[in-house]
Design an enzyme around this catalytic site. Structure first.
Site, PDB file in Angstrom:
ATOM      1  CB  ILE A 178      -1.006   0.036   1.170  1.00  0.00           C
ATOM      2  CG1 ILE A 178      -0.286   0.013   2.517  1.00  0.00           C
ATOM      3  CG2 ILE A 178      -2.011  -1.099   1.051  1.00  0.00           C
ATOM      4  CD1 ILE A 178      -1.190   0.306   3.699  1.00  0.00           C
ATOM      5  CB  VAL A 228       2.901  -6.423   9.293  1.00  0.00           C
ATOM      6  CG1 VAL A 228       1.872  -7.533   9.448  1.00  0.00           C
ATOM      7  CG2 VAL A 228       2.220  -5.112   8.907  1.00  0.00           C
ATOM      8  CG  HIS A 246       6.158  -8.808   5.224  1.00  0.00           C
ATOM      9  ND1 HIS A 246       6.085  -8.820   6.604  1.00  0.00           N
ATOM     10  CD2 HIS A 246       6.543  -7.559   4.879  1.00  0.00           C
ATOM     11  CE1 HIS A 246       6.406  -7.630   7.072  1.00  0.00           C
ATOM     12  NE2 HIS A 246       6.701  -6.844   6.043  1.00  0.00           N
TER      13      HIS A 246
END
Length: 123
Positions: free
Chosen positions: A30, A95, A99
């Protein structure tokens, strides 16, 4: 589980998926830092690189293979691309579900860091 990426996996939070298979999904970041920037996450919740168990080695390798496939599909595999894992606060992880960042579509300089730390995401 109160994890942003687990919620994306479950479809509770929308994301623009660019790749998906039985072990991982990839979706656009994002806050892209390159013309193409996606995050590749395992379907299994693993909080940090420090939490990777022996049984998780295959899925982590699969994440890297997925990055290669996505780069090829996007057409920048031959020009080159960058992959990045961040781990914990000083590593820039916001987060806590591992990832792999895949960035491509432009030349990238070095060093890639800023002096200020990123703010962790509170779910």
């Amino acid at each position: 589980m109160d994890c942003l990426f687990c919620k994306i996996l479950e479809g509770e939070i929308p994301a623009e998926r660019v790749y998906e298979d039985d072990q991982v999904i990839a979706f656009r970041d994002i806050n892209p830092q390159a013309p193409f920037h996606c995050l590749i996450i395992p379907r299994k919740h693993i909080a940090t690189l420090n939490d990777i168990a022996d049984d998780d080695r295959e899925v982590v390798g699969h994440m890297i293979q997925a990055a290669s496939k996505i780069a090829q599909r996007q057409g920048f595999d031959q020009d080159g691309y960058r992959t990045v894992f961040n781990c914990n606060t000083h590593g820039g992880q916001t987060v806590y579900h591992i990832h792999l960042h895949l960035l491509g579509g432009k030349p990238m300089g070095w060093p890639p860091y800023q002096d200020t730390l990123k703010t962790p995401v509170n779910n």
